[in-house]
Motif scaffolding. Structure first.
Motif, mmCIF file in Angstrom:
data_model
loop_
_atom_site.group_PDB
_atom_site.id
_atom_site.type_symbol
_atom_site.label_atom_id
_atom_site.label_comp_id
_atom_site.label_asym_id
_atom_site.label_seq_id
_atom_site.Cartn_x
_atom_site.Cartn_y
_atom_site.Cartn_z
ATOM 1 N N ALA A 10 27.281 41.948 36.486
ATOM 2 C CA ALA A 10 26.082 41.548 36.992
ATOM 3 C C ALA A 10 26.387 41.863 38.848
ATOM 4 O O ALA A 10 25.409 41.935 39.100
ATOM 5 N N ARG A 11 28.184 41.905 39.183
ATOM 6 C CA ARG A 11 28.028 41.912 40.552
ATOM 7 C C ARG A 11 27.705 43.316 40.705
ATOM 8 O O ARG A 11 27.858 43.962 41.933
ATOM 9 N N GLN A 12 27.504 44.389 39.525
ATOM 10 C CA GLN A 12 27.211 45.800 40.380
ATOM 11 C C GLN A 12 25.972 46.286 40.854
ATOM 12 O O GLN A 12 25.667 46.935 41.127
ATOM 13 N N PHE A 13 25.248 45.612 40.585
ATOM 14 C CA PHE A 13 23.547 45.017 40.935
ATOM 15 C C PHE A 13 23.020 44.466 41.611
ATOM 16 O O PHE A 13 21.858 44.120 41.983
ATOM 17 N N ALA A 14 23.566 44.310 43.185
ATOM 18 C CA ALA A 14 23.063 43.815 44.150
ATOM 19 C C ALA A 14 21.551 44.423 44.624
ATOM 20 O O ALA A 14 20.983 44.079 45.255
ATOM 21 N N ILE A 15 22.030 45.518 44.306
ATOM 22 C CA ILE A 15 20.886 46.494 45.023
ATOM 23 C C ILE A 15 19.488 46.200 44.271
ATOM 24 O O ILE A 15 19.504 46.375 42.797
ATOM 25 N N ARG A 16 18.508 45.895 44.712
ATOM 26 C CA ARG A 16 17.447 45.505 43.823
ATOM 27 C C ARG A 16 16.951 46.448 43.757
ATOM 28 O O ARG A 16 16.041 47.672 45.141
ATOM 29 N N LEU A 118 33.712 34.690 32.839
ATOM 30 C CA LEU A 118 35.537 33.891 33.798
ATOM 31 C C LEU A 118 35.136 32.501 34.457
ATOM 32 O O LEU A 118 34.518 31.878 34.641
ATOM 33 N N GLN A 119 36.625 32.094 35.188
ATOM 34 C CA GLN A 119 36.382 30.921 36.350
ATOM 35 C C GLN A 119 35.800 31.744 37.098
ATOM 36 O O GLN A 119 36.233 32.719 38.361
ATOM 37 N N PRO A 120 35.215 30.795 38.050
ATOM 38 C CA PRO A 120 34.808 31.069 39.721
ATOM 39 C C PRO A 120 36.233 31.226 40.443
ATOM 40 O O PRO A 120 36.144 32.041 41.472
ATOM 41 N N THR A 121 37.448 31.327 39.806
ATOM 42 C CA THR A 121 38.427 31.182 41.101
ATOM 43 C C THR A 121 39.120 32.901 40.831
ATOM 44 O O THR A 121 39.663 33.317 40.912
ATOM 45 N N ASP A 122 38.408 32.988 39.631
ATOM 46 C CA ASP A 122 38.767 34.962 39.210
ATOM 47 C C ASP A 122 38.345 35.409 40.380
ATOM 48 O O ASP A 122 36.725 35.779 40.756
ATOM 49 N N GLU A 126 32.997 37.742 41.799
ATOM 50 C CA GLU A 126 32.172 37.192 42.814
ATOM 51 C C GLU A 126 30.747 37.290 42.687
ATOM 52 O O GLU A 126 30.232 37.732 42.297
ATOM 53 N N GLY A 127 30.492 36.884 44.486
ATOM 54 C CA GLY A 127 29.850 36.360 44.723
ATOM 55 C C GLY A 127 29.617 34.485 43.857
ATOM 56 O O GLY A 127 27.775 34.025 43.448
ATOM 57 N N GLY A 128 30.434 34.053 43.221
ATOM 58 C CA GLY A 128 30.298 32.985 42.243
ATOM 59 C C GLY A 128 29.189 33.400 40.759
ATOM 60 O O GLY A 128 29.114 32.944 40.408
ATOM 61 N N ARG A 129 28.910 34.681 40.849
ATOM 62 C CA ARG A 129 28.960 35.285 39.502
ATOM 63 C C ARG A 129 30.264 35.440 37.774
ATOM 64 O O ARG A 129 30.957 36.367 38.403
ATOM 65 N N THR A 130 30.021 34.012 37.403
ATOM 66 C CA THR A 130 31.002 34.781 36.590
ATOM 67 C C THR A 130 30.664 34.988 34.879
ATOM 68 O O THR A 130 31.301 34.842 33.739
ATOM 69 N N THR A 166 20.704 40.249 36.487
ATOM 70 C CA THR A 166 21.243 40.483 37.369
ATOM 71 C C THR A 166 20.288 39.979 38.256
ATOM 72 O O THR A 166 20.887 40.513 39.678
ATOM 73 N N GLY A 167 19.218 39.492 39.020
ATOM 74 C CA GLY A 167 18.038 39.980 39.529
ATOM 75 C C GLY A 167 18.434 37.780 40.329
ATOM 76 O O GLY A 167 18.575 37.543 39.583
#
Length: 179
Positions: A10-16, A118-122, A126-130, A166-167
């Motif tokens: 998910a974090r790899q697709f920040a570009i819309r 993932l745990q939020p602290t992992d 990134e950006g809270g995406r777990t 991802t959006g």
């Protein structure tokens, strides 16, 4: 046989990117699905056994359950397994539509989807995406070129379920029945 490995994290697709450009119009949701008349509807009903549910999707009945290790009866896939199935099948359908339209020598598509939480602290969260979904796609076709494979990989990321995961354009509204 050609194999493409893709990490759909998910974090790899920040570009819309728009789902439908003028060249890819056939990937957009049909007009009726975007209106209230074409509202998609699934009904899920809990049964007498803990965690066992039956869902009605159009004229189809499907079972949703948890594994025995989680207290369920292991009578069907879990909700997350259905979500993974949605991502994988949407990917194959989107790529098949494109390959058919472009007359590519694509014989078969196989998508394997894995999920981990993932745990939020992992540091990877990134950006809270777990929730991390990984797609491994096998595009089979003896006459597929590297250019075909690169384009199919781009098209795979245009699948509507991928965009929903991802959006930031989805929401869930919870209402009490009859209220």
């Amino acid at each position: 046989q050609n194999i493409i490995k893709m990490r759909s994290v998910a974090r790899q697709f920040a570009i819309r990117r728009p789902i439908a450009s003028s060249k890819l119009r056939f990937f957009s949701t049909s007009r009726s699905a975007r209106t209230t008349e074409g509202l998609k509807r699934v009904v899920v009903s809990e049964k007498d056994v803990p965690f066992y549910n039956e869902a009605t999707v159009r004229e189809h009945k499907i079972v949703v359950d948890e594994p025995s290790s989680a207290g369920g009866g292991n009578k069907g896939p879990t909700p997350f397994e259905y979500l993974m199935t949605a991502l994988g099948s949407c990917t194959t359908i989107t790529c098949r539509m494109y390959a058919t339209h472009k007359k590519l020598p694509l014989e078969k598509i196989v998508v394997e989807v894995t999920h981990r939480k993932l745990q939020p602290t992992d540091p990877e969260a990134e950006g809270g995406r777990t929730d991390i979904f990984v797609r491994e796609i096998d595009f089979v076709g003896k006459d597929l070129t590297e250019e075909h494979l690169k384009r199919l990989q781009v098209i795979a990321d245009k699948c509507p379920v991928h965009h929903a995961l991802t959006g930031n354009h989805s929401s869930v509204v919870t209402k009490l029945k009859g209220k």
